[in-house]
Design a protein around this motif. Structure first.
Motif, PDB file in Angstrom:
ATOM      1  N   ASP A  75      -8.243   2.877 -13.518  1.00 50.40           N
ATOM      2  CA  ASP A  75      -8.925   3.419 -14.313  1.00 50.40           C
ATOM      3  C   ASP A  75      -8.130   3.692 -15.650  1.00 50.40           C
ATOM      4  O   ASP A  75      -6.824   4.577 -15.083  1.00 50.40           O
ATOM      5  N   LEU A  76      -8.695   3.185 -16.452  1.00 51.58           N
ATOM      6  CA  LEU A  76      -8.082   4.423 -17.880  1.00 51.58           C
ATOM      7  C   LEU A  76      -7.773   5.807 -17.587  1.00 51.58           C
ATOM      8  O   LEU A  76      -7.215   6.302 -18.003  1.00 51.58           O
ATOM      9  N   GLY A  77      -8.942   6.546 -17.204  1.00 51.21           N
ATOM     10  CA  GLY A  77      -9.230   8.106 -16.960  1.00 51.21           C
ATOM     11  C   GLY A  77      -7.008   8.483 -15.697  1.00 51.21           C
ATOM     12  O   GLY A  77      -7.395   9.357 -16.152  1.00 51.21           O
ATOM     13  N   GLU A  78      -7.084   7.654 -15.372  1.00 48.08           N
ATOM     14  CA  GLU A  78      -5.193   8.066 -14.455  1.00 48.08           C
ATOM     15  C   GLU A  78      -4.993   7.680 -15.377  1.00 48.08           C
ATOM     16  O   GLU A  78      -3.810   7.610 -14.826  1.00 48.08           O
ATOM     17  N   LEU A  79      -4.472   6.714 -16.475  1.00 49.43           N
ATOM     18  CA  LEU A  79      -3.274   5.958 -17.029  1.00 49.43           C
ATOM     19  C   LEU A  79      -2.548   7.220 -17.339  1.00 49.43           C
ATOM     20  O   LEU A  79      -2.858   7.790 -19.183  1.00 49.43           O
ATOM     21  N   GLU A  80      -1.197   7.319 -17.503  1.00 44.99           N
ATOM     22  CA  GLU A  80      -0.221   8.573 -17.827  1.00 44.99           C
ATOM     23  C   GLU A  80      -0.033   8.693 -19.276  1.00 44.99           C
ATOM     24  O   GLU A  80       0.784   9.583 -20.053  1.00 44.99           O
ATOM     25  N   ALA A  81       0.106   6.994 -19.807  1.00 44.12           N
ATOM     26  CA  ALA A  81       0.235   6.779 -21.015  1.00 44.12           C
ATOM     27  C   ALA A  81      -0.943   6.421 -21.662  1.00 44.12           C
ATOM     28  O   ALA A  81      -1.658   6.590 -21.642  1.00 44.12           O
ATOM     29  N   SER A  82      -0.175   5.811 -23.370  1.00 38.66           N
ATOM     30  CA  SER A  82      -0.831   5.464 -24.327  1.00 38.66           C
ATOM     31  C   SER A  82      -1.498   4.366 -23.584  1.00 38.66           C
ATOM     32  O   SER A  82      -0.961   3.537 -23.584  1.00 38.66           O
ATOM     33  N   PRO A  83      -2.627   3.393 -23.875  1.00 36.09           N
ATOM     34  CA  PRO A  83      -2.905   2.131 -23.459  1.00 36.09           C
ATOM     35  C   PRO A  83      -2.847   1.256 -24.068  1.00 36.09           C
ATOM     36  O   PRO A  83      -2.851   2.178 -25.753  1.00 36.09           O
ATOM     37  N   SER A  84      -2.558   0.162 -24.409  1.00 32.97           N
ATOM     38  CA  SER A  84      -2.640  -0.982 -24.711  1.00 32.97           C
ATOM     39  C   SER A  84      -3.745  -1.079 -26.561  1.00 32.97           C
ATOM     40  O   SER A  84      -4.721  -1.199 -24.973  1.00 32.97           O
ATOM     41  N   SER A  85      -2.981  -1.697 -26.700  1.00 34.90           N
ATOM     42  CA  SER A  85      -4.788  -1.886 -27.701  1.00 34.90           C
ATOM     43  C   SER A  85      -5.131  -4.130 -26.747  1.00 34.90           C
ATOM     44  O   SER A  85      -3.953  -4.467 -26.069  1.00 34.90           O
ATOM     45  N   GLY A  86      -5.956  -4.065 -26.999  1.00 33.36           N
ATOM     46  CA  GLY A  86      -6.745  -5.345 -25.946  1.00 33.36           C
ATOM     47  C   GLY A  86      -6.711  -5.143 -24.624  1.00 33.36           C
ATOM     48  O   GLY A  86      -6.238  -6.255 -24.260  1.00 33.36           O
ATOM     49  N   LEU A  87      -6.227  -4.295 -23.975  1.00 32.76           N
ATOM     50  CA  LEU A  87      -6.119  -4.688 -22.963  1.00 32.76           C
ATOM     51  C   LEU A  87      -7.011  -3.464 -21.267  1.00 32.76           C
ATOM     52  O   LEU A  87      -7.011  -3.637 -20.988  1.00 32.76           O
ATOM     53  N   TRP A  88      -7.703  -2.236 -22.559  1.00 35.80           N
ATOM     54  CA  TRP A  88      -8.386  -1.440 -21.500  1.00 35.80           C
ATOM     55  C   TRP A  88      -9.753  -0.761 -22.517  1.00 35.80           C
ATOM     56  O   TRP A  88      -9.854  -1.075 -23.457  1.00 35.80           O
ATOM     57  N   ILE A  89     -10.752  -1.006 -21.814  1.00 35.13           N
ATOM     58  CA  ILE A  89     -11.874  -0.929 -21.988  1.00 35.13           C
ATOM     59  C   ILE A  89     -12.375   1.187 -21.697  1.00 35.13           C
ATOM     60  O   ILE A  89     -12.216   1.439 -20.542  1.00 35.13           O
ATOM     61  N   LEU A  90     -12.574   1.331 -22.669  1.00 37.87           N
ATOM     62  CA  LEU A  90     -13.118   2.719 -22.780  1.00 37.87           C
ATOM     63  C   LEU A  90     -14.890   3.069 -21.896  1.00 37.87           C
ATOM     64  O   LEU A  90     -15.807   2.293 -23.317  1.00 37.87           O
ATOM     65  N   GLU A  91     -15.229   3.928 -21.618  1.00 38.00           N
ATOM     66  CA  GLU A  91     -16.481   3.520 -20.566  1.00 38.00           C
ATOM     67  C   GLU A  91     -17.483   5.360 -21.122  1.00 38.00           C
ATOM     68  O   GLU A  91     -16.133   6.409 -20.572  1.00 38.00           O
ATOM     69  N   ILE A  92     -18.335   5.671 -21.314  1.00 43.84           N
ATOM     70  CA  ILE A  92     -18.549   6.951 -21.121  1.00 43.84           C
ATOM     71  C   ILE A  92     -20.239   6.224 -20.938  1.00 43.84           C
ATOM     72  O   ILE A  92     -20.750   6.277 -21.381  1.00 43.84           O
ATOM     73  N   GLN A  93     -20.065   7.348 -19.558  1.00 45.47           N
ATOM     74  CA  GLN A  93     -21.702   7.144 -19.467  1.00 45.47           C
ATOM     75  C   GLN A  93     -21.890   9.872 -19.739  1.00 45.47           C
ATOM     76  O   GLN A  93     -21.908   9.660 -19.431  1.00 45.47           O
ATOM     77  N   ILE A  94     -22.934   9.269 -20.065  1.00 43.16           N
ATOM     78  CA  ILE A  94     -23.778  10.939 -20.179  1.00 43.16           C
ATOM     79  C   ILE A  94     -24.525  11.277 -19.686  1.00 43.16           C
ATOM     80  O   ILE A  94     -25.490  10.269 -19.592  1.00 43.16           O
ATOM     81  N   ALA A  95     -25.165  11.803 -19.716  1.00 47.03           N
ATOM     82  CA  ALA A  95     -26.327  12.681 -19.064  1.00 47.03           C
ATOM     83  C   ALA A  95     -27.264  13.657 -19.604  1.00 47.03           C
ATOM     84  O   ALA A  95     -26.621  14.868 -20.158  1.00 47.03           O
ATOM     85  N   HIS A  96     -28.743  13.537 -19.645  1.00 47.50           N
ATOM     86  CA  HIS A  96     -28.773  15.164 -20.637  1.00 47.50           C
ATOM     87  C   HIS A  96     -28.847  16.615 -19.388  1.00 47.50           C
ATOM     88  O   HIS A  96     -29.213  16.245 -17.513  1.00 47.50           O
ATOM     89  N   PRO A  97     -28.338  17.484 -19.351  1.00 44.64           N
ATOM     90  CA  PRO A  97     -27.803  18.500 -18.459  1.00 44.64           C
ATOM     91  C   PRO A  97     -29.318  18.822 -17.550  1.00 44.64           C
ATOM     92  O   PRO A  97     -28.777  18.945 -16.307  1.00 44.64           O
ATOM     93  N   THR A  98     -30.453  18.467 -17.646  1.00 41.19           N
ATOM     94  CA  THR A  98     -31.403  18.586 -16.711  1.00 41.19           C
ATOM     95  C   THR A  98     -32.788  17.732 -17.286  1.00 41.19           C
ATOM     96  O   THR A  98     -33.281  17.786 -15.532  1.00 41.19           O
ATOM     97  N   GLU A  99     -32.854  16.920 -17.453  1.00 47.99           N
ATOM     98  CA  GLU A  99     -34.124  16.022 -17.639  1.00 47.99           C
ATOM     99  C   GLU A  99     -33.026  14.631 -16.860  1.00 47.99           C
ATOM    100  O   GLU A  99     -31.529  14.383 -17.226  1.00 47.99           O
ATOM    101  N   PRO A 100     -34.086  13.633 -16.658  1.00 48.01           N
ATOM    102  CA  PRO A 100     -33.481  12.810 -15.672  1.00 48.01           C
ATOM    103  C   PRO A 100     -32.983  11.452 -16.505  1.00 48.01           C
ATOM    104  O   PRO A 100     -34.085  10.116 -16.184  1.00 48.01           O
ATOM    105  N   PHE A 101     -32.148  11.743 -17.144  1.00 51.40           N
ATOM    106  CA  PHE A 101     -31.671   9.775 -18.156  1.00 51.40           C
ATOM    107  C   PHE A 101     -30.450  10.510 -18.883  1.00 51.40           C
ATOM    108  O   PHE A 101     -29.881  11.991 -19.432  1.00 51.40           O
ATOM    109  N   GLY A 102     -30.159   9.290 -19.353  1.00 52.14           N
ATOM    110  CA  GLY A 102     -28.699   9.281 -19.932  1.00 52.14           C
ATOM    111  C   GLY A 102     -28.241   8.276 -21.224  1.00 52.14           C
ATOM    112  O   GLY A 102     -29.504   7.496 -20.998  1.00 52.14           O
ATOM    113  N   ALA A 103     -26.740   7.955 -21.262  1.00 46.67           N
ATOM    114  CA  ALA A 103     -26.806   6.710 -21.695  1.00 46.67           C
ATOM    115  C   ALA A 103     -25.560   6.745 -21.563  1.00 46.67           C
ATOM    116  O   ALA A 103     -24.281   7.167 -20.803  1.00 46.67           O
ATOM    117  N   PHE A 104     -25.479   4.852 -22.241  1.00 44.18           N
ATOM    118  CA  PHE A 104     -23.946   4.737 -22.066  1.00 44.18           C
ATOM    119  C   PHE A 104     -23.807   3.829 -23.012  1.00 44.18           C
ATOM    120  O   PHE A 104     -24.105   3.375 -23.146  1.00 44.18           O
TER     121      PHE A 104
END
Length: 220
Positions: free
Chosen positions: A184-213
């Motif tokens: 996982d990128l989130g476990e990488l202790e070094a700075s990731p090199s360009s062109g090799l890693w996917i940054l994923e962002i998933q968020i959700a509304h704090p109370t309503e049942p919907f989110g975005a990715f």
């Protein structure tokens, strides 16, 4: 190319082909978006996606196409969608694709809204904005993978959204990247090199049942 063991690539790896796979993957995603319509189910959308893949000459999938609609947008990659969900008149969905072109892996994802759904639109825009902010911090400061996700969590909370901390990004490369066990990128202790890693962002509304990715290749 890199001294980090977690960034090992195969002999045929080509950064130009990685960028081409990225561009073609985005073309596929928007091809699917053009076929989404009110009333469509996730399974029906995946059938439409398969037609798009054939038209674009996808070599293969390295992970199944994921299309989440409505309440299923809060589900993680490994969670099954609740059955029977169809796209409503004022609703949202996201598309997550893992495609292989010319032996190189693309991985892209984005969220969209149909009709009038201001909160859902704000959520989709926030996912893109948060991705952009974290990616910009990587380019400017060379932050580690761990630091990038710490920043993502802080910024999501400040923006009023809940970050899905189970989603932490991952390696890609010449197919199959899994043999290199980049983790996982989130476990990488070094700075990731360009062109090799996917940054994923998933968020959700704090109370309503919907989110975005939103996800894309970290690239300079």
């Amino acid at each position: 190319m890199t001294s980090l063991p977690r960034e090992t690539v195969g002999q045929r790896y080509d950064p130009v082909l990685m960028q081409r796979a990225r561009e073609k993957s985005w073309a596929a995603l928007h091809g699917i978006r053009a076929r989404m319509r009110v009333g469509i189910s996730e399974d029906e959308a995946k059938i439409e996606a398969a037609d798009v893949f054939r038209e674009l000459g996808v070599d293969r999938l390295w992970h199944p196409a994921i299309i989440r609609i409505g309440t299923n947008t809060v589900k993680t990659y490994r969670q099954r969608s609740d059955p029977g969900v169809r796209l409503g008149k004022n609703d949202s969905y996201f598309i997550d694709l893992g495609l292989v072109f010319e032996g190189h892996e693309g991985d892209v994802g984005d969220s969209f809204v149909v009709g009038h759904a201001p909160q859902r639109q704000a959520c989709a825009q926030a996912a893109r904005a948060l991705f952009g902010e974290v990616a910009a911090a990587w380019r400017a400061q060379g932050l580690s993978g761990q630091a990038l996700y710490a920043l993502a969590g802080e910024r999501a909370e400040a923006m009023g959204w809940r970050l899905n901390h189970a989603i932490k990004g991952h390696r890609v490369g010449d197919f199959p990247h899994a043999i290199h066990k980049g983790g996982d990128l989130g476990e990488l202790e070094a700075s990731p090199s360009s062109g090799l890693w996917i940054l994923e962002i998933q968020i959700a509304h704090p109370t309503e049942p919907f989110g975005a990715f939103h996800e894309d290749l970290l690239s300079v």
